[in-house]
Design an enzyme around this catalytic site. Structure first.
Site, PDB file in Angstrom:
ATOM      1  N   ARG A 117      41.595  25.450  33.562  1.00  0.00           N
ATOM      2  CA  ARG A 117      40.527  26.253  34.146  1.00  0.00           C
ATOM      3  C   ARG A 117      40.746  26.181  35.749  1.00  0.00           C
ATOM      4  O   ARG A 117      40.381  25.098  36.470  1.00  0.00           O
ATOM      5  CB  ARG A 117      39.121  25.619  33.775  1.00  0.00           C
ATOM      6  CG  ARG A 117      38.977  25.959  31.859  1.00  0.00           C
ATOM      7  CD  ARG A 117      37.864  25.774  31.827  1.00  0.00           C
ATOM      8  NE  ARG A 117      37.325  24.307  30.908  1.00  0.00           N
ATOM      9  CZ  ARG A 117      36.376  23.166  31.809  1.00  0.00           C
ATOM     10  NH1 ARG A 117      36.535  24.094  33.788  1.00  0.00           N
ATOM     11  NH2 ARG A 117      36.721  22.759  31.726  1.00  0.00           N
ATOM     12  N   TYR A 266      45.439  31.499  30.940  1.00  0.00           N
ATOM     13  CA  TYR A 266      45.496  30.176  30.062  1.00  0.00           C
ATOM     14  C   TYR A 266      44.096  29.731  30.111  1.00  0.00           C
ATOM     15  O   TYR A 266      42.944  30.143  30.652  1.00  0.00           O
ATOM     16  CB  TYR A 266      46.041  29.345  31.460  1.00  0.00           C
ATOM     17  CG  TYR A 266      46.419  28.261  30.403  1.00  0.00           C
ATOM     18  CD1 TYR A 266      47.310  27.997  29.300  1.00  0.00           C
ATOM     19  CD2 TYR A 266      46.122  26.824  30.666  1.00  0.00           C
ATOM     20  CE1 TYR A 266      47.339  27.034  27.951  1.00  0.00           C
ATOM     21  CE2 TYR A 266      46.464  26.167  30.244  1.00  0.00           C
ATOM     22  CZ  TYR A 266      46.784  25.973  28.809  1.00  0.00           C
ATOM     23  OH  TYR A 266      46.361  24.841  27.601  1.00  0.00           O
ATOM     24  N   LYS A 275      34.402  29.608  26.558  1.00  0.00           N
ATOM     25  CA  LYS A 275      33.934  29.291  27.303  1.00  0.00           C
ATOM     26  C   LYS A 275      33.055  30.343  28.245  1.00  0.00           C
ATOM     27  O   LYS A 275      31.221  29.923  29.026  1.00  0.00           O
ATOM     28  CB  LYS A 275      34.564  28.560  28.850  1.00  0.00           C
ATOM     29  CG  LYS A 275      35.217  27.098  27.861  1.00  0.00           C
ATOM     30  CD  LYS A 275      34.702  26.343  27.483  1.00  0.00           C
ATOM     31  CE  LYS A 275      35.326  25.229  27.208  1.00  0.00           C
ATOM     32  NZ  LYS A 275      34.336  24.599  26.180  1.00  0.00           N
ATOM     33  N   HIS A 295      27.699  22.551  24.744  1.00  0.00           N
ATOM     34  CA  HIS A 295      29.056  22.526  24.568  1.00  0.00           C
ATOM     35  C   HIS A 295      28.658  21.227  24.094  1.00  0.00           C
ATOM     36  O   HIS A 295      29.081  20.192  24.395  1.00  0.00           O
ATOM     37  CB  HIS A 295      29.282  21.770  26.278  1.00  0.00           C
ATOM     38  CG  HIS A 295      30.978  21.833  26.546  1.00  0.00           C
ATOM     39  ND1 HIS A 295      31.806  20.799  27.123  1.00  0.00           N
ATOM     40  CD2 HIS A 295      31.625  21.956  25.943  1.00  0.00           C
ATOM     41  CE1 HIS A 295      33.284  20.928  27.254  1.00  0.00           C
ATOM     42  NE2 HIS A 295      32.691  21.556  26.242  1.00  0.00           N
ATOM     43  N   SER A 317      34.294  17.891  28.851  1.00  0.00           N
ATOM     44  CA  SER A 317      35.819  18.114  28.394  1.00  0.00           C
ATOM     45  C   SER A 317      36.880  16.573  28.802  1.00  0.00           C
ATOM     46  O   SER A 317      36.744  15.951  29.277  1.00  0.00           O
ATOM     47  CB  SER A 317      36.506  19.271  29.594  1.00  0.00           C
ATOM     48  OG  SER A 317      35.534  20.376  29.185  1.00  0.00           O
ATOM     49  N   CYS A 319      36.965  14.705  26.434  1.00  0.00           N
ATOM     50  CA  CYS A 319      36.178  13.401  26.299  1.00  0.00           C
ATOM     51  C   CYS A 319      36.191  12.872  24.981  1.00  0.00           C
ATOM     52  O   CYS A 319      35.970  11.370  24.108  1.00  0.00           O
ATOM     53  CB  CYS A 319      35.215  12.967  26.909  1.00  0.00           C
ATOM     54  SG  CYS A 319      34.614  12.688  28.519  1.00  0.00           S
ATOM     55  N   ASP A 342      33.557  21.712  19.840  1.00  0.00           N
ATOM     56  CA  ASP A 342      33.618  22.282  20.817  1.00  0.00           C
ATOM     57  C   ASP A 342      32.313  22.790  21.907  1.00  0.00           C
ATOM     58  O   ASP A 342      31.770  22.585  22.866  1.00  0.00           O
ATOM     59  CB  ASP A 342      34.615  23.764  21.769  1.00  0.00           C
ATOM     60  CG  ASP A 342      34.981  23.270  22.750  1.00  0.00           C
ATOM     61  OD1 ASP A 342      34.399  22.270  23.911  1.00  0.00           O
ATOM     62  OD2 ASP A 342      34.975  24.297  23.551  1.00  0.00           O
ATOM     63  N   ARG A 437      47.710  22.586  25.196  1.00  0.00           N
ATOM     64  CA  ARG A 437      46.814  22.589  24.329  1.00  0.00           C
ATOM     65  C   ARG A 437      47.686  23.142  22.915  1.00  0.00           C
ATOM     66  O   ARG A 437      48.856  23.112  23.203  1.00  0.00           O
ATOM     67  CB  ARG A 437      45.827  23.808  24.663  1.00  0.00           C
ATOM     68  CG  ARG A 437      45.052  23.260  25.950  1.00  0.00           C
ATOM     69  CD  ARG A 437      43.834  22.242  25.637  1.00  0.00           C
ATOM     70  NE  ARG A 437      42.876  22.265  27.154  1.00  0.00           N
ATOM     71  CZ  ARG A 437      41.798  22.367  26.912  1.00  0.00           C
ATOM     72  NH1 ARG A 437      41.027  22.519  25.741  1.00  0.00           N
ATOM     73  NH2 ARG A 437      40.799  22.020  28.026  1.00  0.00           N
TER      74      ARG A 437
HETATM   75  C1  OXD Z   1      37.192  22.384  27.930  1.00  0.00           C
HETATM   76  C2  OXD Z   1      38.145  23.012  26.690  1.00  0.00           C
HETATM   77  O1  OXD Z   1      36.990  22.371  28.821  1.00  0.00           O
HETATM   78  O2  OXD Z   1      37.001  22.591  25.765  1.00  0.00           O
HETATM   79  O3  OXD Z   1      35.699  22.048  28.022  1.00  0.00           O
HETATM   80  O4  OXD Z   1      38.852  23.147  26.806  1.00  0.00           O
HETATM   81 MN    MN Z   2      34.579  22.110  26.307  1.00  0.00          MN
END
Ligand code: OXD
Ligand code: MN
Length: 654
Positions: A117, A266, A275, A295, A317, A319, A342, A437
């Site tokens: 991102r 991506y 998001k 989130h 993200s 974690c 998520d 991913r």
């Molecule tokens: C993030 C995701 O970056 O879920 O939080 O992809």
């Molecule tokens: Mn996320």
């Protein structure tokens, strides 16, 4: 390049020309439609019937076709047949390759310049700057939210979108976030020139012709995406992955419920349901309509006695949200089932309880670190019908990434790493990009909750915040009240991860785990949380956890993963009102010595794990005050400020 003045410039509608177009009645639309259809005349429809689309969608598509000038239109229906057709084409072209060891699994490598991102190029566009960002202290760059004016956006869009789909197909993707037609669900239509995006959206959202019917009484979020590389292409396309990294722009127009994304193919940059829609735009809708878009993972936890409790948890993200959502309990008799990993959309029901749905339909999880040992349920989920991006492929047709070293059959097997180079375990560099991913359908998760698609959602009893905090922060603490919980969420911090463009291990503020996803002024967002407490509502209890505390030798103090059930057990017993579990401290209630079940664990240093070091917190409270004063300033709600003052007093008395 400036836009052709004869074009409809739909993105300029806040400053003029197109405002009326959005508002005209459906009847009047046909007049406009005739004109637009004439201009569209030469663009063939490769699949689907344009005339069967709801008029508001026809208008949306026609406007954008006129601007972006694709060579054809493809209206997606989300079927397996459609996916197979696109996969075959991409395999032929070399963009996807089958991972032979599995059923219908594919691997893809991006241009190495398009791997995460891009927060620095992600914007919220509102007429008034302070709708987006707080009134920060003089000279302080806002950390939450990134504002652009509508006029500046028009210039940026004008220099990117006209003609950007030349020589490419425009895919029209109808999708629902949440079960189609559900009371908490919302609809989007994404236009894209990336077929990788089509395949991924089909995993991550509900793509179906039924969405068109659900649109009859609903509006939709307009999602416009282009890889930004019209044909003929003037630069080298790396890995068959078209993109335009130098020109990336991801812009949201919350008042118009619209998203424009350019230059990246991506993840969160291009799968606009995730998001961009489900957090940034949805949090705006949620504020207007009185609900929450967060989130957060959602998990159902069943105790040995058979009673089930639902918990939502917000972590920045990468974690471990996916790991926690699919936790395999090490305590006997416990069961965890996953509702989402998520994002949670939550709304109070008539009965005063907070109900949550997972708006997504798949998991877009970070691959490195995911293994049978850390998350066997995720591994089971992606054994088929999944797409892996920027991982390594072994000569046996299997995926590989860091964290699988102990599980791979042949440790000497030749691989192709994420950069397309020959690679073996022990070689220099890494097999997979740290933000590589898997995208896998949620329904394939062996412990997916039977109610994961319940349109009404599941009732949430507790909300957990957490981050990677190597020092000072105890394993678990219970906050004193809804307001104190909001303050603790506002102070959330974590070590930086690879999900975005940050590097290094510095501990960063990530309030409510929403820093990269804030859809509007963070002070107003905190006020919205405060305002949700009203009447007969049963507010969930709020907790903070830290699985990542380290000792003086840099070793984790807590085993984590399946053993996190021990912490959840403590939370649930607290919710039940069991006596003698807590010890009040300056920052909240931590477990009284011995109140977490550690049976079967050796080597847990309780005192170090739970301690609240005065020196650490005296520094922290100063830093937090500075952060909130400078970043949120006059927008900080009085109740949150009062919680900060009270906590400061308690800490300074230590
Ligand atoms: C993030 C995701 O970056 O879920 O939080 O992809
Ligand atoms: Mn996320």
């Amino acid at each position: 390049m400036s836009a052709d003045p004869n074009l409809l410039t739909p993105y300029k509608n806040t400053s003029g020309a197109n405002a009326s177009l959005r508002q005209i009645s459906e009847d009047a639309f046909y007049v406009v439609n005739e004109v637009v259809m004439k201009r569209l005349g030469h663009v063939p429809i490769h699949k689907g019937d344009f005339h069967l689309l709801p008029p508001k969608v026809q208008r949306f598509v026609a406007e954008k076709v006129e601007v972006m000038r694709p060579r054809g239109i493809y209206i997606c229906d989300g079927t397996q047949h459609e996916a197979d057709e696109i996969i075959d084409k991409l395999v032929e072209r070399g963009m996807l390759s089958p991972l032979r060891a599995y059923e219908n699994n594919y691997i893809c490598r991006t241009d190495p310049k398009d791997v995460a991102r891009v927060e620095s190029k992600t914007w919220m566009v509102t007429p008034d700057k302070h709708q987006t960002v707080c009134r920060t202290a003089e000279g302080t760059e806002p950390l939450m939210g990134h504002w652009m004016s509508p006029d500046d956006l028009a210039v940026e869009l004008d220099s990117r979108f006209p003609g950007c789909m030349a020589g490419r197909i425009m895919y029209v993707i109808p999708f629902s976030m949440g079960p189609i037609g559900g009371p908490l669900s919302k609809i989007g239509v994404q236009l894209t020139d990336s077929n990788y995006v089509v395949l991924s959206m089909r995993i991550m959202t509900r793509v179906s012709n039924d969405v068109w019917d659900a649109l009859a009484n609903n509006d939709f979020v307009r999602c416009i995406h282009s890889v930004g590389l019209p044909r003929p292409v003037k630069q080298r396309v790396v890995n068959h992955w078209p993109c335009n990294p130098e020109r990336v722009l991801i812009a949201h127009r919350p008042p118009e419920r619209e998203i424009w994304s350019f230059g990246s193919g991506y993840g969160g940059n291009s799968l606009l349901g995730k998001k961009c829609f489900a957090l940034r735009i949805a949090s705006n809708i949620a504020k207007d309509e009185g609900w929450m878009a967060e989130h957060m993972l959602i998990m159902g936890v069943t105790r040995p006695c058979g009673r089930e409790h639902f918990i939502a948890a917000a972590f920045p993200s990468a974690c471990g949200k996916t790991n926690l959502a699919m936790l395999e309990p090490t305590l006997p008799g416990w069961k965890v089932r996953c509702v989402g990993d998520d994002i949670a959309w939550m709304k109070f029901g008539e009965d005063g309880r907070l109900y949550a749905i997972n708006p997504e339909a798949g998991f877009f999880g970070v691959a490195p670190g995911t293994s049978h040992k850390t998350n066997p349920m995720a591994v089971a989920t992606f054994q088929k019908n999944s797409i892996f991006t920027n991982v390594a492929e072994t000569a046996d047709g299997e995926y590989f990434w860091e964290g699988l070293e102990d599980e791979i059959k042949d440790k000497n097997v030749e691989m192709i790493n994420w950069l397309g180079e020959k690679w073996k375990i022990g070689d220099k560099g890494v097999a997979a990009h740290p933000n590589s991913r898997f995208a896998a359908p949620a329904r394939q998760c062996p412990i997916i909750h039977p109610d994961w698609e319940s349109p009404q959602g599941v009732p949430i009893e507790a909300i957990i915040f957490g981050g990677r905090r190597p020092a000072g922060v105890p394993l678990i603490l219970e906050t004193n009240s809804w307001e104190h919980g909001i303050f603790v969420g506002a102070c959330l911090k974590s070590e930086a991860t690879a999900a975005a463009e940050h590097t290094g291990k510095q501990v960063m503020h990530d309030p409510m785990a929403m820093r990269p996803f804030m859809g509007y002024n963070f002070g107003k967002y905190l006020q919205h949380w405060l305002d949700l407490k009203q009447g007969n509502r049963k507010m969930p209890q709020i907790y903070h956890v830290n699985w990542f505390r380290k000792d003086a030798n840099n070793k984790f103090l807590w085993p984590g993963f399946g053993d996190n059930i021990r912490v959840i057990d403590w939370i649930i017993r607290r919710l039940d009102g069991e006596a003698d579990l807590g010890l009040e401290t300056a920052i909240g209630t931590v477990p009284a010595k011995g109140s977490i079940n550690l049976e079967g664990l050796s080597d847990v240093n309780w005192d170090e794990l739970m301690s609240v070091p005065a020196d650490y917190w005296k520094e922290d409270v100063k830093e937090v005050r500075h952060f909130l004063e400078t970043q949120v300033g006059p927008d900080l709600p009085a109740e949150v400020r009062a919680e900060m003052d009270k906590q400061e007093q308690r800490i300074n008395a230590l």
